[in-house]
Design an enzyme around this catalytic site. Structure first.
Site, PDB file in Angstrom:
ATOM      1  N   ASN A  51      -4.848  12.020   0.239  1.00  7.35           N
ATOM      2  CA  ASN A  51      -4.325  11.618   1.489  1.00  7.35           C
ATOM      3  C   ASN A  51      -5.246  11.026   2.654  1.00  7.35           C
ATOM      4  O   ASN A  51      -6.625  10.878   2.284  1.00  7.35           O
ATOM      5  CB  ASN A  51      -3.103  12.690   1.891  1.00  7.35           C
ATOM      6  CG  ASN A  51      -2.190  11.715   2.676  1.00  7.35           C
ATOM      7  OD1 ASN A  51      -1.188  11.082   2.253  1.00  7.35           O
ATOM      8  ND2 ASN A  51      -1.287  12.154   4.164  1.00  7.35           N
TER       9      ASN A  51
ATOM     10  N   ARG B  62       1.277  -0.732   0.097  1.00  2.00           N
ATOM     11  CA  ARG B  62       0.150  -0.066  -0.127  1.00  2.00           C
ATOM     12  C   ARG B  62       0.587   1.182   0.083  1.00  2.00           C
ATOM     13  O   ARG B  62       2.010   1.132   0.334  1.00  2.00           O
ATOM     14  CB  ARG B  62      -0.786  -0.338   1.222  1.00  2.00           C
ATOM     15  CG  ARG B  62      -0.385  -0.747   2.445  1.00  2.00           C
ATOM     16  CD  ARG B  62       0.115   0.525   3.089  1.00  2.00           C
ATOM     17  NE  ARG B  62       0.123   1.506   3.235  1.00  2.00           N
ATOM     18  CZ  ARG B  62       1.149   1.910   3.334  1.00  2.00           C
ATOM     19  NH1 ARG B  62       2.134   1.742   3.713  1.00  2.00           N
ATOM     20  NH2 ARG B  62       0.889   3.599   3.660  1.00  2.00           N
TER      21      ARG B  62
ATOM     22  N   ASP C 235      -1.970  10.841  -2.150  1.00  2.00           N
ATOM     23  CA  ASP C 235      -2.162  10.550  -3.043  1.00  2.00           C
ATOM     24  C   ASP C 235      -2.321  10.706  -4.317  1.00  2.00           C
ATOM     25  O   ASP C 235      -2.632   9.726  -5.550  1.00  2.00           O
ATOM     26  CB  ASP C 235      -3.717   9.183  -2.638  1.00  2.00           C
ATOM     27  CG  ASP C 235      -2.509   8.706  -1.509  1.00  2.00           C
ATOM     28  OD1 ASP C 235      -2.732   8.933  -0.168  1.00  2.00           O
ATOM     29  OD2 ASP C 235      -2.801   7.162  -1.731  1.00  2.00           O
TER      30      ASP C 235
ATOM     31  N   ALA D  45       1.080   5.221  -2.271  1.00  2.00           N
ATOM     32  CA  ALA D  45       0.266   5.266  -3.316  1.00  2.00           C
ATOM     33  C   ALA D  45       2.728   4.824  -4.226  1.00  2.00           C
ATOM     34  O   ALA D  45       1.684   4.348  -5.357  1.00  2.00           O
ATOM     35  CB  ALA D  45       0.330   6.659  -3.785  1.00  2.00           C
TER      36      ALA D  45
ATOM     37  N   GLN E 165      -1.972   2.399   9.936  1.00  2.00           N
ATOM     38  CA  GLN E 165      -0.667   2.244   9.249  1.00  2.00           C
ATOM     39  C   GLN E 165       0.401   3.477  10.270  1.00  2.00           C
ATOM     40  O   GLN E 165       1.742   3.247  10.117  1.00  2.00           O
ATOM     41  CB  GLN E 165      -0.923   3.803   8.211  1.00  2.00           C
ATOM     42  CG  GLN E 165      -2.221   2.616   7.000  1.00  2.00           C
ATOM     43  CD  GLN E 165      -3.062   3.137   7.070  1.00  2.00           C
ATOM     44  OE1 GLN E 165      -3.669   3.248   7.753  1.00  2.00           O
ATOM     45  NE2 GLN E 165      -3.138   2.283   6.019  1.00  2.00           N
TER      46      GLN E 165
HETATM   47  O1  MRU Z   1      -4.559   3.245   1.967  1.00  2.00           O
HETATM   48  P1  MRU Z   1      -2.981   3.762   1.874  1.00  2.00           P
HETATM   49  O2  MRU Z   1      -2.583   2.846   2.890  1.00  2.00           O
HETATM   50  O3  MRU Z   1      -2.286   3.027   0.535  1.00  2.00           O
HETATM   51  O4  MRU Z   1      -2.968   5.375   2.228  1.00  2.00           O
HETATM   52  C1  MRU Z   1      -2.135   5.631   2.334  1.00  2.00           C
HETATM   53  C2  MRU Z   1      -1.170   6.983   2.158  1.00  2.00           C
HETATM   54  O5  MRU Z   1      -2.619   7.331   2.698  1.00  2.00           O
HETATM   55  C3  MRU Z   1      -0.271   7.864   1.924  1.00  2.00           C
HETATM   56  O6  MRU Z   1      -0.123   8.855   3.001  1.00  2.00           O
HETATM   57  C4  MRU Z   1       0.040   8.124   0.662  1.00  2.00           C
HETATM   58  O7  MRU Z   1      -0.252   6.923  -0.427  1.00  2.00           O
HETATM   59  C5  MRU Z   1       1.100   8.274   0.215  1.00  2.00           C
HETATM   60  S1  MRU Z   1       2.741   7.016   0.482  1.00  2.00           S
HETATM   61  C6  MRU Z   1       4.346   8.147   0.020  1.00  2.00           C
END
Ligand code: MRU
Length: 345
Positions: free
Chosen positions: A247, A52, A237, A54, A196
């Site tokens: 985000n 996971r 994202d 982005a 996370q």
């Molecule tokens: O649902 P996720 O864990 O994929 O969400 C991730 C995020 O929102 C991060 O902050 C974003 O992808 C930036 S990662 C460098």
């Protein structure tokens, strides 16, 4: 890769014929890699959030296209089969534009009919991975320059090595600040519902010897009120042309709170996160995940009167963001200036 670009935690390992994915659902208790040999497997790894973040899902998808070419070339109509696999990968998650950016690059190469498609696609996927790592190091330095010295910073979700090609975006800035001795305290939000922050960010920072203090999401306002943090540092994202940034859910609330408390907000993201086709963030598709991520088991039966709404991203308006940092440059006050100046030259 230079010695200063040593990888700590690796979300993805490419073997040349398979992709190993660190199963982030099991962290921090268990470090286990799953190995994939086809695009369908990689799509499932993204859907299930074994991988996971982005940039990481874009990189994984690029390797998924290579696996598809390995599986189908040189059968008749192998290109059609690869195109179908690309569509499957693109359907895995909707919000992070890095996924579509990486797949577009792979699709573009395929359309050029390279003489040795597997070698050519492999080279491009490895390049996408390496360039993301390099971009993170550049952003880390730029972001640390903008901040100078901070008593405390707060990050949300996980925008670290686990979410990228390595080093991280928001955590890259924090790593660079820490290396300079320019940050006293790092706070991480737990980031409900998937945790996370609680499961990934504090663990990842600990792997690098960076002390971090975990807070409940609902403690953020009180932390800001205490005067203990100067900056909130997050990833993104998808960033629209006016600087609105999607985000992890909860980022918008943090930015509103930051305005009230005089705390600055930094968004660190590579160029692959920008979607200049969107004037603003209103049309960014926000993923809604299974209510089971929120609901207690006793509410899952058909007749239950309790339901859950589980949007997993939100959009922070540009005028609540103090700085957007990319590998190409920095925009201070994107609400005034937009971010088109960061588009490719
Ligand atoms: O649902 P996720 O864990 O994929 O969400 C991730 C995020 O929102 C991060 O902050 C974003 O992808 C930036 S990662 C460098």
């Amino acid at each position: 890769m230079s010695s200063s670009q040593k990888l700590s935690v690796q979300a993805l390992q490419w073997s040349g014929r398979s992709l190993k994915v660190l199963d982030q659902r099991q962290l921090p208790q268990t470090i286990a890699y799953d190995e994939y040999h086809d695009a369908a497997g990689v799509a499932e790894a993204i859907i299930s959030m074994r991988v996971r973040g982005a940039p990481a899902i874009g990189i994984a998808a690029a390797y998924g296209v290579v696996l598809s070419a390995i599986a189908h070339f040189p059968a008749t109509d192998w290109q059609t089969a690869v195109e179908q696999d690309i569509d499957q990968l693109a359907a895995s998650r909707p919000t992070a534009v890095n996924l579509f950016w990486a797949l577009d690059k792979m699709r573009g190469l395929l359309a050029q009919n390279p003489a040795e498609p597997i070698a050519a696609l492999t080279q491009l996927a490895v390049q996408i991975h390496a360039e993301d790592l390099a971009a993170n190091h550049a952003m880390g330095e730029r972001g640390a320059d903008v901040i100078g010295k901070a008593n405390g910073v707060l990050t949300h979700c996980n925008a670290g090595a686990l979410a990228t090609g390595g080093y991280g975006t928001a955590l890259g800035v924090i790593r660079s600040l820490h290396k300079r001795g320019h940050v006293q305290h790092v706070y991480a939000d737990e980031t409900r519902p998937w945790l996370q922050g609680a499961r990934l960010t504090v663990w990842e920072l600990a792997q690098d010897g960076i002390p971090a203090t975990l807070i409940a999401d609902s403690a953020a306002a009180w932390l800001m009120k205490s005067g203990k943090i100067d900056w909130i540092i997050v990833g993104a994202d998808r960033i629209a042309a006016n600087g609105d940034a999607a985000n992890k859910i909860g980022t918008y609330s943090l930015a509103v709170l930051a305005k009230q408390h005089g705390v600055k907000v930094m968004v660190a993201a590579p160029s692959s996160t920008f979607d200049f086709s969107l004037e603003n963030g209103d049309s960014i598709e926000i993923e809604e995940r299974n209510p089971k991520e929120l609901l207690a088991d006793c509410y899952l039966n058909a007749g239950s009167l309790v339901s859950a709404w589980n949007p997993v991203f939100d959009v922070t308006p540009a005028d609540l963001i103090s700085a957007i940092v990319t590998e190409r440059g920095v925009v201070i006050d994107p609400g005034k200036h937009g971010v088109r100046s960061l588009a490719a030259c």
